[in-house]
Design an enzyme around this catalytic site. Structure first.
Site, PDB file in Angstrom:
ATOM      1  CD  GLN A  61       2.171  -8.766   6.362  1.00 33.79           C
ATOM      2  OE1 GLN A  61       1.009  -8.372   6.393  1.00 33.79           O
ATOM      3  NE2 GLN A  61       2.806  -9.024   5.235  1.00 33.79           N
ATOM      4  NE  ARG A  86      -2.281  -7.720   5.261  1.00 31.79           N
ATOM      5  CZ  ARG A  86      -1.639  -6.610   4.935  1.00 31.79           C
ATOM      6  NH1 ARG A  86      -2.166  -5.798   4.022  1.00 31.79           N
ATOM      7  NH2 ARG A  86      -0.483  -6.296   5.497  1.00 31.79           N
ATOM      8  CG  HIS A 128       2.778  -3.272   9.633  1.00 32.64           C
ATOM      9  ND1 HIS A 128       2.747  -4.625   9.374  1.00 32.64           N
ATOM     10  CD2 HIS A 128       2.471  -2.667   8.455  1.00 32.64           C
ATOM     11  CE1 HIS A 128       2.447  -4.827   8.102  1.00 32.64           C
ATOM     12  NE2 HIS A 128       2.275  -3.664   7.528  1.00 32.64           N
ATOM     13  CD  GLN A 183      -3.168   0.574   2.146  1.00 29.72           C
ATOM     14  OE1 GLN A 183      -3.194  -0.529   2.676  1.00 29.72           O
ATOM     15  NE2 GLN A 183      -4.063   1.497   2.407  1.00 29.72           N
ATOM     16  CB  SER A 225       2.954  -4.182   4.062  1.00 34.34           C
ATOM     17  OG  SER A 225       1.800  -4.137   4.889  1.00 34.34           O
ATOM     18  CG  LEU A 226      -1.471  -5.755  -0.261  1.00 34.07           C
ATOM     19  CD1 LEU A 226      -0.928  -5.921  -1.663  1.00 34.07           C
ATOM     20  CD2 LEU A 226      -2.231  -7.017   0.147  1.00 34.07           C
TER      21      LEU A 226
END
Length: 297
Positions: free
Chosen positions: A238, A114, A189, A11, A89-90
């Site tokens: 994560q 998510r 996070h 993202q 991340s993603l």
């Protein structure tokens, strides 16, 4: 043969019009139709909407996942394969797809949930810092409750995450060339995502993972792994854990990677890697034109 890693942005790398040149391909049409059935909306339409709908978390994550997996398919169709994969991340979900850990539908269903949970998060904030004293920053974070280092991107660029009060306190005490709060719905996070992470865990738990065909460097554990159970356990951490991208970059070099291909819109990851590891050949594949250029290089 050149040892190559594929890396996948998350993202923040999205852009209006991303993936447009691939959406017209017959082989992409089937996946887009499958995605619309799962999501209830059109990835192609959202990506090309001039109102920047693609930058809303609920849409950003499924769109990035879809566009990046289409690029993976295109790379594979032309005979390209990686020796190592990682995602920011993603992007880790695309890395797992590229490594054969799960299929497109399985990954998209996980990403959809998510995105819903992260879009609904309303607690906390995030802020990016560039050009700072790392020792000073780490000390202030330790001294401040409810703030963590969310994204350790490279030696001179990080993102902190936590309560609004905690983040403001750190920003007021640490000198940085630039500091900016991010336009996100919550403190991604960080431990403030624990509730969303617990809900996501219930969705992730029954999903079958396969052993990876190539090693994967995970955000929370930047050590190459192929074991399905290990990769799944790392993914469970994560949402609340830090993205250790600086360490991933260093690990690529330690593992003898010579070339890094960023698969997805923009060039955020190659830019971060360049500032951490010199000497690696860096390439971006974000369109069919870029793929053609890769073929000729």
């Amino acid at each position: 043969m050149t040892k190559t890693a594929w890396v996948f942005p998350g993202q923040g790398s999205q852009a209006i019009g991303m993936g447009a040149d691939m959406f017209v391909l017959p082989e992409a049409q089937a996946k887009l139709a499958q995605a619309e059935e799962i999501l209830g909306w059109s990835v192609a339409e959202v990506c090309q909407s001039e109102d920047d709908k693609v930058s809303k978390t609920l849409y950003t994550q499924p769109c990035l996942y879809t566009v990046e997996t289409l690029l993976v398919d295109a790379l594979r169709s032309q005979g390209h394969t990686p020796n190592l994969v990682a995602g920011h991340s993603l992007g880790e979900y695309v890395a797992l797809y590229a490594a054969g850990v799960f299929d497109f539908e399985t990954g998209l269903r996980l990403v959809k949930r998510r995105a819903e949970l992260m879009d609904g998060a309303s607690e906390g904030v995030m802020a990016a810092l560039m050009g700072f004293d790392r020792t000073e920053l780490e000390q202030k974070i330790q001294e401040t409750s409810d703030v963590v280092l969310a994204n350790d991107n490279n030696p001179g660029q990080v993102v902190i995450s936590g309560t609004a009060e905690g983040v403001d306190a750190v920003l007021s005490q640490v000198k940085a060339k630039r500091a900016v709060k991010l336009n996100v719905s919550g403190a991604f996070h960080s431990p403030l995502m624990a509730s969303a992470a617990a809900e996501f865990q219930a969705v992730l738990e029954p999903v079958a993972f396969s052993d990876a065909q190539v090693p994967v460097l995970s955000n929370v554990e930047p050590i190459p792994a192929t074991d399905a159970a290990t990769l799944k356990e790392r993914l469970t951490r994560q949402m609340t854990g830090s993205v250790r991208w600086r360490e991933i970059s260093l690990q690529l070099a330690d593992d003898g990677v010579e070339r890094v291909v960023e698969v997805g819109p923009g060039n955020v990851l190659t830019g971060l890697i360049k500032r951490t590891c010199s000497g690696l050949a860096l390439t971006n594949v974000n369109s069919l034109a870029a793929l053609d250029a890769l073929e000729q290089s």
